[in-house]
Design an enzyme around this catalytic site. Structure first.
Site: not given
Length: 421
Positions: A67, A76, A143, A263, A310, A351, A377
């Site tokens: 990029c 990034c 991008c 995701q 949820e 999660d 994550c």
């Protein structure tokens, strides 16, 4: 005063570390083995962060970035690293933080993998924020981690703004019209959703022009933002096309809406879903933070009886639509994870949000559930949840890492916990 030396390691958030351990300088876009000269620093969150720096000698871990915005765009940090080194370093960082050694699976695609991008629209540029600077914007041309069509999306937006006279958001004054352009792509269906996030409703003429400039979109939304917070949220109104786009992951189809969390890497998502499936035992599964049913619907497709909980009513509505779309045995209800009675389930999947389980961790400890699958994550949140709660009743049996985020330091972990005898 200039500081010169070699990058000796990485911080937990993926920055190069230069200098003594008692007074390190953290250098973005720098990697172990780089020889660098730091020309300026600033203090941020209690540490010294390099501003301008010069690369004197490149590390053998480096590769030429794809990029043209690399080095300023905050999206990034690791695009200058060889991909196999990215995977190795992610596994190393995860082990350093959690103490767990785990296999890591790389993303099948490392370019064009993101299925969503939020382009901030400002008086100083349209694109993404510079690393470490909330008020400086990289005026994007491309991008490559998102889409080959990024140029087209941004060209259409700029032409639309020029014709209508709508003003980009002024970050300093916190005023004016258009704040974000959100674009979603179904990587396996080819469907596109365009969502403009603005401070006010469009006139008929503006709405018509919007449809003309983005006529390629399968779903076209205008979201009204009623606060000054710098985030891509608003109240969506369908202006044209379908209310949802679809994404196809393996043999499961998911509906996606502007308010859906899904995701971001469609190509690596099957690896994540299969990892969860491989750790799931028994027949009855509780999906404790079920969202739009990403994991629950996948498991139900494989014959598990799934119940999802949820807190977000809209997400529950989407999960129900996804279950119906795929014709599976999955029931989704609105509820708070920390207030959910955990009954006779064989496996509980969690999660949680980035802050972790907190009170729900104690709920699991007191339950009789044999196994818990923890997806995250945020390795620090997992470590805290395990050390403070889950360790009382569960041992770690297995763990797998899936790289959902090529060119960034983050990694998705799937950890299998089994109740102690």
């Amino acid at each position: 005063m200039h500081s010169e030396g070699r990058i000796t390691g990485l911080s937990d958030d993926g920055l190069g570390v230069l200098g003594r351990s008692d007074r390190p300088i953290y250098v973005p876009f720098a990697y172990p083995g780089d020889g660098v000269r730091v020309k300026s620093t600033r203090r941020r969150f209690g540490r010294l962060l390099a501003g301008d720096f010069e690369l004197l000698e490149p590390s053998p871990l480096r590769v030429n970035p794809k990029c043209l915005h690399f080095g300023t765009c905050g999206g990034c940090l690791w695009q200058g690293l060889k991909y196999r080194e990215q995977l190795r370093l992610k596994a190393d960082l995860f082990e350093r933080i959690t103490g767990l050694s785990a296999e890591i699976k790389g993303s099948p695609k490392i370019w064009g993998f993101r299925n969503i991008s939020n382009f901030i629209v400002t008086t100083s540029g349209i694109g993404l924020k510079e690393y470490g600077s909330p008020l400086r914007i990289v005026d994007l041309v491309e991008c490559p981690v998102f889409s080959k069509r990024t140029r087209d999306y941004l060209h259409s937006l700029r032409a639309f703004l020029s014709e209508t006279g709508l003003k980009p958001w002024n970050l300093k004054k916190k005023a004016d019209d258009v704040h974000y352009l959100q674009v979603r792509e179904g990587k396996f269906t080819g469907e596109v959703m365009v969502n403009l996030i603005a401070h006010g409703k469009p006139s008929e003429e503006v709405a018509e022009a919007f449809g003309d400039y983005f006529s390629f979109a399968d779903s076209l939304y205008w979201s009204v933002k009623r606060n000054e917070r710098d985030d891509p949220t608003g109240e969506p109104e369908l202006l044209g096309g379908e209310p949802f786009i679809r994404e196809r992951i393996g043999d499961v189809t998911y509906f996606i809406h502007p308010n859906s969390f899904f995701q971001t890497n469609s190509y690596a998502l099957p690896l994540l879903l299969r990892a969860v499936e491989g750790f799931t035992d028994g027949e009855r599964v509780l999906d404790l933070y079920s969202g739009v049913g990403t994991f629950g619907v996948w498991l139900a497709k494989r014959g598990f009886a799934v119940e999802g909980i949820e807190i977000n009513p809209f997400a529950v509505e989407m999960a129900r639509k996804n279950a119906e779309l795929n014709g599976v045995n999955a029931v989704f209800r609105v509820g708070r994870a920390e207030e959910t009675p955990i009954g006779d389930y064989d496996t509980v999947i969690v999660d949680p949000p980035r802050k972790g389980l907190r009170e729900a961790g104690e709920l699991l400890v007191k339950s009789g559930v044999e196994r818990v699958i923890y997806i995250s994550c945020n390795p620090r949140a997992f470590k805290l949840d395990y050390e403070n709660h889950l360790k009382k009743a569960y041992r770690i049996e297995d763990a797998l890492l899936v790289d959902m985020f090529p060119h960034a330091p983050h990694v998705e972990a799937v950890v299998k916990l089994v109740r102690k005898n």
